[in-house]
Scaffold this motif. Structure first.
Motif, mmCIF file in Angstrom:
data_model
loop_
_atom_site.group_PDB
_atom_site.id
_atom_site.type_symbol
_atom_site.label_atom_id
_atom_site.label_comp_id
_atom_site.label_asym_id
_atom_site.label_seq_id
_atom_site.Cartn_x
_atom_site.Cartn_y
_atom_site.Cartn_z
ATOM 1 N N LEU A 1 0.836 -1.192 0.000
ATOM 2 C CA LEU A 1 0.000 0.000 0.000
ATOM 3 C C LEU A 1 0.874 1.246 0.000
ATOM 4 C CD1 LEU A 1 -2.628 -1.080 2.683
ATOM 5 C CD2 LEU A 1 -2.845 -1.226 0.209
ATOM 6 N N GLY A 2 0.372 2.294 -0.638
ATOM 7 C CA GLY A 2 1.114 3.549 -0.668
ATOM 8 C C GLY A 2 1.002 4.303 0.641
ATOM 9 N N CYS A 3 2.087 4.913 1.080
ATOM 10 C CA CYS A 3 2.082 5.670 2.330
ATOM 11 C C CYS A 3 1.318 6.979 2.146
ATOM 12 C CB CYS A 3 3.511 5.968 2.780
ATOM 13 S SG CYS A 3 4.485 4.498 3.171
ATOM 14 N N ARG A 4 0.707 7.433 3.211
ATOM 15 C CA ARG A 4 -0.034 8.684 3.169
ATOM 16 C C ARG A 4 0.929 9.859 3.330
ATOM 17 N NH1 ARG A 4 -3.021 9.672 8.910
ATOM 18 N NH2 ARG A 4 -3.460 11.609 7.831
ATOM 19 N N THR A 5 0.470 11.026 2.939
ATOM 20 C CA THR A 5 1.232 12.266 3.095
ATOM 21 C C THR A 5 0.433 13.212 3.975
ATOM 22 O OG1 THR A 5 2.194 11.979 0.893
ATOM 23 C CG2 THR A 5 2.316 14.172 1.870
ATOM 24 N N CYS A 6 1.079 13.758 4.982
ATOM 25 C CA CYS A 6 0.380 14.654 5.902
ATOM 26 C C CYS A 6 -0.031 15.936 5.179
ATOM 27 C CB CYS A 6 1.273 14.993 7.096
ATOM 28 S SG CYS A 6 1.698 13.561 8.129
ATOM 29 N N ARG A 7 -1.207 16.449 5.555
ATOM 30 C CA ARG A 7 -1.696 17.685 4.963
ATOM 31 C C ARG A 7 -0.939 18.891 5.527
ATOM 32 N NH1 ARG A 7 -6.679 15.478 6.686
ATOM 33 N NH2 ARG A 7 -6.788 17.199 8.168
ATOM 34 N N GLU A 8 -1.198 20.061 4.944
ATOM 35 C CA GLU A 8 -0.520 21.267 5.400
ATOM 36 C C GLU A 8 -0.917 21.652 6.813
ATOM 37 O OE1 GLU A 8 -1.212 24.343 2.605
ATOM 38 O OE2 GLU A 8 -0.040 23.422 0.990
ATOM 39 N N ASP A 9 -2.148 21.312 7.204
ATOM 40 C CA ASP A 9 -2.586 21.657 8.550
ATOM 41 C C ASP A 9 -2.242 20.568 9.568
ATOM 42 O OD1 ASP A 9 -4.299 19.797 7.510
ATOM 43 O OD2 ASP A 9 -6.127 20.691 8.323
ATOM 44 N N GLN A 10 -1.383 19.621 9.216
ATOM 45 C CA GLN A 10 -0.981 18.545 10.108
ATOM 46 C C GLN A 10 0.535 18.521 10.247
ATOM 47 O OE1 GLN A 10 -2.717 15.166 8.039
ATOM 48 N NE2 GLN A 10 -4.413 15.077 9.485
ATOM 49 N N GLU B 1 3.823 15.704 11.079
ATOM 50 C CA GLU B 1 4.162 14.285 10.995
ATOM 51 C C GLU B 1 4.696 13.811 12.336
ATOM 52 O OE1 GLU B 1 7.704 12.043 8.890
ATOM 53 O OE2 GLU B 1 6.181 12.578 7.395
ATOM 54 N N LEU B 2 4.022 12.835 12.937
ATOM 55 C CA LEU B 2 4.462 12.272 14.203
ATOM 56 C C LEU B 2 5.521 11.202 14.001
ATOM 57 C CD1 LEU B 2 1.049 11.957 16.096
ATOM 58 C CD2 LEU B 2 2.702 13.824 16.165
ATOM 59 N N SER B 3 5.370 10.378 12.998
ATOM 60 C CA SER B 3 6.358 9.345 12.692
ATOM 61 C C SER B 3 6.335 9.080 11.196
ATOM 62 C CB SER B 3 6.063 8.055 13.465
ATOM 63 O OG SER B 3 4.801 7.538 13.118
ATOM 64 N N CYS C 1 6.787 7.069 7.457
ATOM 65 C CA CYS C 1 6.296 5.793 6.944
ATOM 66 C C CYS C 1 7.403 4.756 6.985
ATOM 67 C CB CYS C 1 5.783 5.977 5.509
ATOM 68 S SG CYS C 1 5.147 4.457 4.762
ATOM 69 N N ARG C 2 7.063 3.553 7.422
ATOM 70 C CA ARG C 2 7.981 2.428 7.437
ATOM 71 C C ARG C 2 7.326 1.265 6.709
ATOM 72 N NH1 ARG C 2 8.140 4.591 12.637
ATOM 73 N NH2 ARG C 2 10.161 5.462 13.270
ATOM 74 N N ALA C 3 8.103 0.220 6.499
ATOM 75 C CA ALA C 3 7.576 -0.926 5.758
ATOM 76 C C ALA C 3 6.424 -1.584 6.481
ATOM 77 C CB ALA C 3 8.689 -1.944 5.496
ATOM 78 N N VAL C 4 6.361 -1.451 7.828
ATOM 79 C CA VAL C 4 5.321 -2.116 8.614
ATOM 80 C C VAL C 4 4.323 -1.136 9.217
ATOM 81 C CG1 VAL C 4 6.765 -4.108 9.156
ATOM 82 C CG2 VAL C 4 6.833 -2.108 10.647
ATOM 83 N N SER C 5 4.408 0.141 8.896
ATOM 84 C CA SER C 5 3.458 1.110 9.455
ATOM 85 C C SER C 5 3.368 2.316 8.545
ATOM 86 C CB SER C 5 3.884 1.550 10.867
ATOM 87 O OG SER C 5 5.136 2.202 10.836
ATOM 88 N N ASP C 6 2.182 2.903 8.484
ATOM 89 C CA ASP C 6 1.933 4.064 7.648
ATOM 90 C C ASP C 6 2.416 5.322 8.357
ATOM 91 O OD1 ASP C 6 1.082 5.581 5.560
ATOM 92 O OD2 ASP C 6 -1.056 5.407 5.985
ATOM 93 N N THR C 7 2.450 6.409 7.632
ATOM 94 C CA THR C 7 2.815 7.700 8.212
ATOM 95 C C THR C 7 1.769 8.104 9.249
ATOM 96 O OG1 THR C 7 3.751 8.312 6.068
ATOM 97 C CG2 THR C 7 3.430 10.073 7.671
ATOM 98 N N GLN C 8 2.230 8.573 10.407
ATOM 99 C CA GLN C 8 1.333 9.015 11.463
ATOM 100 C C GLN C 8 1.297 10.540 11.468
ATOM 101 O OE1 GLN C 8 -0.522 6.825 13.242
ATOM 102 N NE2 GLN C 8 0.449 5.262 11.937
ATOM 103 N N CYS C 9 0.092 11.094 11.312
ATOM 104 C CA CYS C 9 -0.091 12.541 11.269
ATOM 105 C C CYS C 9 -1.024 12.981 12.391
ATOM 106 C CB CYS C 9 -0.664 12.977 9.916
ATOM 107 S SG CYS C 9 0.306 12.438 8.481
ATOM 108 N N ALA C 10 -0.914 14.247 12.767
ATOM 109 C CA ALA C 10 -1.798 14.821 13.794
ATOM 110 C C ALA C 10 -1.966 16.298 13.509
ATOM 111 C CB ALA C 10 -1.230 14.595 15.191
#
Length: 392
Positions: A103-112, A114-116, A118-127
């Motif tokens: 699956l393709g990793c997500r990209t954080c929006r401008e109003d977010q 990045e907490l962590s 993207c890795r092979a076993v987890s998606d990008t974490q945004c807040a």
């Protein structure tokens, strides 16, 4: 046992009855646990275990690839290991899977922020950024600003977080609606305890508390307590109750999905297929000439995502024959946006290949009683200029 119950003093009957109830409950729980363990073993591929998957159009079972990898080639022997390759950069898969690509990793929006990464076993974490939030109960299409301060006569109960607004309320020691709700809950619990005590007392008086002077024979009662408990244990061990209920439930589901036909000659009777009244029979759509059908189908996903209610997404995916693992992987995307629905439809399109059609999606909505929504989507696709109604 009946003689002992009839001749026992009143203060000894209730503990004996409670002991019988506990023994019966333990037996039923053990039987249910054994039944569940017998029905599904995660290491047994022939029973659909979670560690294996069935190769399409065959009876061959292969081991799933671990998280962070995808299936490059299926196994060649029963219960064998598939050829797994690691996900590329900006791709991931979080759980063991049978996907043919990551699956393709997500990209954080401008109003977010990045907490962590993207890795092979987890998606990008945004807040959401400081001072803004997104409620977890709604799709997070844009972060909202938190209240700058609490109004007069109120104090801050909880600060602004990326997931909740600033919480305000009356100062401590003042009476509020929450205190009133707590009082109502306490009174309801007290009433429930009193009712339960009365029920236990009535049951005890009617079935177990015969004084020595009372010569009535308990065996003449329509339901003896011990006999009833033993009957329930026997029925659960034989699978009678659960099996009969499952058969009835499955038959009821089939009756709801299939149209009814008359048993005698006469006009045909058809059950309405949608929840919308006066929905006309669905008309097939065809792509407009000069445009790529695959591109038009993918563009239509936006309208499906907007019109199909969030609560029906999983039901829609299962009706499209997607696996539970497919739906779970789609949900790992931004849960507060429409992205999970797009990923679910992308997975369906990749599996169907050239057989994927917008008419299949519309027909599936009719089958799950969302025919009115299907007709709305058809009209929007025609108005958009991507599709047109098929000329009969």
């Amino acid at each position: 046992m009946r003689w002992a119950l009839r001749g026992a003093p009143r203060w000894r009957c209730l503990p004996l009855l409670l002991l019988l109830l506990l023994v019966t409950e333990a037996g039923l729980g053990t039987a249910a646990a054994l039944g569940r363990r017998d029905k599904l073993d995660p290491l047994d591929p022939s029973r659909g275990g979670e560690e294996f998957y069935q190769v399409q159009d065959s009876h061959l079972y292969c081991k799933k690839c671990p998280a962070g990898t995808y299936v490059a080639d299926h196994c060649k022997e029963q219960n064998g290991s598939s050829k797994c390759l690691p996900c590329k950069e900006d791709e991931y898969i979080e759980y063991p899977n049978d996907f043919t690509k990551c699956l393709g990793c997500r990209t954080c929006r401008e109003d977010q922020v990045e907490l962590s990464p993207c890795r092979a076993v987890s998606d990008t974490q945004c807040a959401c950024r400081n001072g803004t939030f997104c409620s977890p109960d709604h799709p997070c299409e844009m972060c909202q600003k938190c209240r700058p301060r609490c109004p007069e006569n109120e104090v801050e109960l909880a600060p602004c977080t990326p997931h909740s607004d600033r919480q305000c309320g009356p100062p401590t020691g003042t009476f509020s609606s929450s205190s009133n709700n707590l009082l109502v809950i306490i009174l309801a619990l007290v009433a429930a305890v009193v009712v339960l005590a009365l029920l236990v007392f009535c049951f005890w008086k009617g079935y177990c508390c015969c004084s020595p002077g009372d010569r009535r024979d308990l065996s003449r009662k329509p339901y003896n307590v011990v006999d009833y408990m033993m009957q329930q244990v026997t029925r659960y061990r034989s699978g009678g109750v659960g099996t009969q209920d499952n058969i009835r439930n499955e038959q009821f589901s089939r009756d709801q999905l299939l149209p009814t036909t008359p048993s005698a000659p006469g006009p045909e009777v058809v059950v309405p297929r949608t929840s919308y009244p006066n929905v006309k029979p669905r008309r097939n759509l065809v792509p407009v000439q000069g445009k790529d059908p695959v591109t038009l189908l993918r563009r239509s996903f936006d309208i499906f995502a907007q019109d199909v209610p969030c609560k029906d997404w999983k039901r829609f995916g299962r009706a499209l024959d997607l696996l539970e693992n497919d739906i779970a992987l789609a949900e790992m995307n931004d849960k507060y946006s429409l992205e999970p629905f797009f990923q679910m439809l992308n997975t369906w399109q990749n599996r169907e290949g050239m057989n994927a059609s917008v008419n299949t999606l519309l027909e599936t909505l009719h089958q799950i009683n969302l025919g009115g929504i299907a007709e709305d989507i058809s009209s929007k696709l025609v108005q958009q200029g991507s599709f047109q109604y098929e000329v009969s």
